[in-house]
Structures are given as structure tokens and as C-alpha cells.
Write a protein that holds these residues in place. Structure first.
Motif, mmCIF file in Angstrom:
data_model
loop_
_atom_site.group_PDB
_atom_site.id
_atom_site.type_symbol
_atom_site.label_atom_id
_atom_site.label_comp_id
_atom_site.label_asym_id
_atom_site.label_seq_id
_atom_site.Cartn_x
_atom_site.Cartn_y
_atom_site.Cartn_z
ATOM 1 N N MET A 61 10.746 -125.809 -16.124
ATOM 2 C CA MET A 61 11.534 -124.662 -16.591
ATOM 3 C C MET A 61 11.098 -123.372 -15.889
ATOM 4 O O MET A 61 11.935 -122.497 -15.612
ATOM 5 C CB MET A 61 11.441 -124.524 -18.104
ATOM 6 C CG MET A 61 12.063 -125.708 -18.861
ATOM 7 S SD MET A 61 13.691 -126.273 -18.249
ATOM 8 C CE MET A 61 14.690 -124.831 -18.460
ATOM 9 N N ASN A 62 9.804 -123.236 -15.588
ATOM 10 C CA ASN A 62 9.335 -122.063 -14.846
ATOM 11 C C ASN A 62 9.935 -122.019 -13.444
ATOM 12 O O ASN A 62 10.265 -120.942 -12.936
ATOM 13 C CB ASN A 62 7.808 -122.038 -14.777
ATOM 14 C CG ASN A 62 7.176 -121.598 -16.066
ATOM 15 O OD1 ASN A 62 7.782 -120.901 -16.871
ATOM 16 N ND2 ASN A 62 5.932 -122.007 -16.286
ATOM 17 N N VAL A 63 10.104 -123.176 -12.811
ATOM 18 C CA VAL A 63 10.742 -123.214 -11.487
ATOM 19 C C VAL A 63 12.198 -122.766 -11.607
ATOM 20 O O VAL A 63 12.674 -121.963 -10.803
ATOM 21 C CB VAL A 63 10.635 -124.617 -10.846
ATOM 22 C CG1 VAL A 63 11.487 -124.696 -9.577
ATOM 23 C CG2 VAL A 63 9.182 -124.961 -10.531
ATOM 24 N N HIS A 64 12.897 -123.262 -12.615
ATOM 25 C CA HIS A 64 14.285 -122.820 -12.808
ATOM 26 C C HIS A 64 14.353 -121.319 -13.084
ATOM 27 O O HIS A 64 15.240 -120.627 -12.571
ATOM 28 C CB HIS A 64 14.950 -123.602 -13.945
ATOM 29 C CG HIS A 64 15.443 -124.944 -13.510
ATOM 30 N ND1 HIS A 64 16.591 -125.121 -12.773
ATOM 31 C CD2 HIS A 64 14.915 -126.180 -13.698
ATOM 32 C CE1 HIS A 64 16.764 -126.412 -12.530
ATOM 33 N NE2 HIS A 64 15.768 -127.080 -13.085
ATOM 34 N N ALA A 65 13.420 -120.813 -13.880
ATOM 35 C CA ALA A 65 13.383 -119.366 -14.144
ATOM 36 C C ALA A 65 13.136 -118.600 -12.850
ATOM 37 O O ALA A 65 13.743 -117.543 -12.613
ATOM 38 C CB ALA A 65 12.304 -119.046 -15.171
ATOM 39 N N ALA A 66 12.276 -119.133 -11.998
ATOM 40 C CA ALA A 66 11.998 -118.478 -10.711
ATOM 41 C C ALA A 66 13.226 -118.498 -9.809
ATOM 42 O O ALA A 66 13.570 -117.485 -9.181
ATOM 43 C CB ALA A 66 10.815 -119.154 -10.019
ATOM 44 N N ILE A 67 13.904 -119.645 -9.739
ATOM 45 C CA ILE A 67 15.123 -119.728 -8.919
ATOM 46 C C ILE A 67 16.135 -118.682 -9.385
ATOM 47 O O ILE A 67 16.648 -117.895 -8.587
ATOM 48 C CB ILE A 67 15.743 -121.143 -8.999
ATOM 49 C CG1 ILE A 67 14.908 -122.159 -8.233
ATOM 50 C CG2 ILE A 67 17.185 -121.136 -8.460
ATOM 51 C CD1 ILE A 67 15.319 -123.608 -8.459
ATOM 52 N N ASP A 68 16.410 -118.677 -10.682
ATOM 53 C CA ASP A 68 17.413 -117.751 -11.206
ATOM 54 C C ASP A 68 16.970 -116.294 -11.049
ATOM 55 O O ASP A 68 17.784 -115.428 -10.745
ATOM 56 C CB ASP A 68 17.714 -118.066 -12.666
ATOM 57 C CG ASP A 68 18.503 -119.361 -12.830
ATOM 58 O OD1 ASP A 68 18.724 -120.076 -11.823
ATOM 59 O OD2 ASP A 68 18.900 -119.667 -13.964
ATOM 60 N N GLY A 69 15.681 -116.042 -11.236
ATOM 61 C CA GLY A 69 15.160 -114.690 -11.064
ATOM 62 C C GLY A 69 15.294 -114.209 -9.627
ATOM 63 O O GLY A 69 15.709 -113.071 -9.372
ATOM 64 N N ILE A 70 14.939 -115.079 -8.688
ATOM 65 C CA ILE A 70 15.054 -114.723 -7.265
ATOM 66 C C ILE A 70 16.520 -114.467 -6.908
ATOM 67 O O ILE A 70 16.841 -113.477 -6.238
ATOM 68 C CB ILE A 70 14.443 -115.827 -6.375
ATOM 69 C CG1 ILE A 70 12.917 -115.865 -6.564
ATOM 70 C CG2 ILE A 70 14.807 -115.606 -4.907
ATOM 71 C CD1 ILE A 70 12.257 -117.113 -6.003
ATOM 72 N N LEU A 71 17.412 -115.344 -7.365
ATOM 73 C CA LEU A 71 18.835 -115.164 -7.062
ATOM 74 C C LEU A 71 19.369 -113.843 -7.610
ATOM 75 O O LEU A 71 20.229 -113.215 -6.996
ATOM 76 C CB LEU A 71 19.661 -116.322 -7.634
ATOM 77 C CG LEU A 71 19.484 -117.679 -6.956
ATOM 78 C CD1 LEU A 71 20.286 -118.750 -7.692
ATOM 79 C CD2 LEU A 71 19.888 -117.602 -5.488
ATOM 80 N N ALA A 72 18.839 -113.415 -8.762
ATOM 81 C CA ALA A 72 19.296 -112.170 -9.386
ATOM 82 C C ALA A 72 18.536 -110.943 -8.880
ATOM 83 O O ALA A 72 18.817 -109.827 -9.311
ATOM 84 C CB ALA A 72 19.150 -112.274 -10.908
ATOM 85 N N GLY A 73 17.575 -111.163 -7.984
ATOM 86 C CA GLY A 73 16.803 -110.039 -7.446
ATOM 87 C C GLY A 73 15.770 -109.499 -8.427
ATOM 88 O O GLY A 73 15.381 -108.336 -8.335
ATOM 89 N N ARG A 74 15.327 -110.323 -9.358
ATOM 90 C CA ARG A 74 14.353 -109.890 -10.367
ATOM 91 C C ARG A 74 12.926 -110.120 -9.895
ATOM 92 O O ARG A 74 12.664 -110.928 -9.006
ATOM 93 C CB ARG A 74 14.597 -110.640 -11.669
ATOM 94 C CG ARG A 74 15.956 -110.335 -12.268
ATOM 95 C CD ARG A 74 16.122 -110.970 -13.641
ATOM 96 N NE ARG A 74 17.410 -110.600 -14.188
ATOM 97 C CZ ARG A 74 18.377 -111.458 -14.450
ATOM 98 N NH1 ARG A 74 18.207 -112.754 -14.243
ATOM 99 N NH2 ARG A 74 19.527 -111.041 -14.937
ATOM 100 N N ASP A 75 12.001 -109.433 -10.526
ATOM 101 C CA ASP A 75 10.574 -109.596 -10.262
ATOM 102 C C ASP A 75 10.114 -110.885 -10.936
ATOM 103 O O ASP A 75 10.196 -111.013 -12.157
ATOM 104 C CB ASP A 75 9.818 -108.386 -10.822
ATOM 105 C CG ASP A 75 8.318 -108.460 -10.605
ATOM 106 O OD1 ASP A 75 7.800 -109.516 -10.186
ATOM 107 O OD2 ASP A 75 7.650 -107.447 -10.866
ATOM 108 N N VAL A 76 9.621 -111.842 -10.163
ATOM 109 C CA VAL A 76 9.180 -113.123 -10.706
ATOM 110 C C VAL A 76 7.657 -113.282 -10.646
ATOM 111 O O VAL A 76 7.143 -114.381 -10.825
ATOM 112 C CB VAL A 76 9.884 -114.309 -9.991
ATOM 113 C CG1 VAL A 76 11.380 -114.293 -10.260
ATOM 114 C CG2 VAL A 76 9.586 -114.303 -8.499
ATOM 115 N N THR A 77 6.953 -112.183 -10.440
ATOM 116 C CA THR A 77 5.498 -112.265 -10.268
ATOM 117 C C THR A 77 4.752 -112.674 -11.531
ATOM 118 O O THR A 77 3.598 -113.097 -11.444
ATOM 119 C CB THR A 77 4.922 -110.932 -9.739
ATOM 120 O OG1 THR A 77 5.266 -109.882 -10.650
ATOM 121 C CG2 THR A 77 5.450 -110.615 -8.348
ATOM 122 N N ALA A 78 5.352 -112.606 -12.701
ATOM 123 C CA ALA A 78 4.692 -113.052 -13.930
ATOM 124 C C ALA A 78 4.720 -114.579 -14.061
ATOM 125 O O ALA A 78 3.951 -115.140 -14.850
ATOM 126 C CB ALA A 78 5.349 -112.423 -15.155
#
Length: 105
Positions: A61-78
Motif C-alpha cells: 500500500m505504501n508503494v501505491h501511495a508513492a505512485i499516486d503521490g508522485i503522479l499528483a506531484g506531492r511530497d512523498v518523503t514521509a
């Protein structure tokens, strides 16, 4: 998308399995997941051509959150760094195969 889950039981004892992302990270259920999401291949009408990663449900689920975050231009450093790295690998595979990444959650 994933392949079927497997519970390892030996002599009546449920055994923990190693998650491939972090040494010492174990979980009762590990699944093989496509590094580049299966849905992107299907949407492109292409045969699925991506390696699998043996990961726990939390890292999945963290990988999916990272994919979606990157696609949306969000900060995924957490998010855990190896989960973000796996997400970036999936996006790189998509780019190399002409797939159109879409949100996964």
C-alpha cells in the motif's frame, strides 16, 4: 494487482515470511506484486511485462501511495524510501514501454 496470497504453515505453526524491501521485516502474508501496475498494461492493451516483488501488505500500500503521490506531484518523503524507489521503478518501466500511468488507489 497481485498473485494469490500464501500462508506458510509448518507442523501447525504459522511462519513469518521475509518482505523483500527491508531486511528483518517479516509478515505472515507476503504477496508477489507487479512492480509496474498490471492495470497500466491492460489499459494499453499490452501483455504484462514487469518483474514481481515479494512484499508485505503494508509496503504494497505504501508503494501505491508513492505512485499516486508522485503522479499528483506531492511530497512523498514521509513514505519508506524503498517503497518510493519501487514506485519510481514502476514508473520507469511504464515510460520504457509507452504506458500511461494512472492513479492506483
Amino acid at each position: 494487482m497481485s498473485t494469490p496470497r500464501e500462508l506458510v504453515v509448518v507442523d501447525g505453526h504459522v511462519l513469518l515470511q521475509a518482505c523483500s524491501l527491508y531486511r528483518g521485516h517479516a509478515c505472515a502474508v507476503i504477496e508477489q506484486h507487479h512492480i509496474c501496475p498490471k492495470s497500466w498494461w491492460i489499459a494499453a492493451g499490452k501483455p504484462i511485462d514487469t518483474p514481481l516483488a515479494a512484499i508485505c501488505p503494508t509496503d504494497h500500500m505504501n508503494v501505491h501511495a508513492a505512485i499516486d503521490g508522485i503522479l499528483a506531484g506531492r511530497d512523498v518523503t514521509a513514505l519508506p524510501p524503498r517503497c518510493v524507489a519501487l514506485a519510481r521503478q514502476g514508473l520507469a518501466i511504464a515510460a520504457a514501454h509507452g504506458l500511461t500511468p494512472a492513479p492506483t488507489l
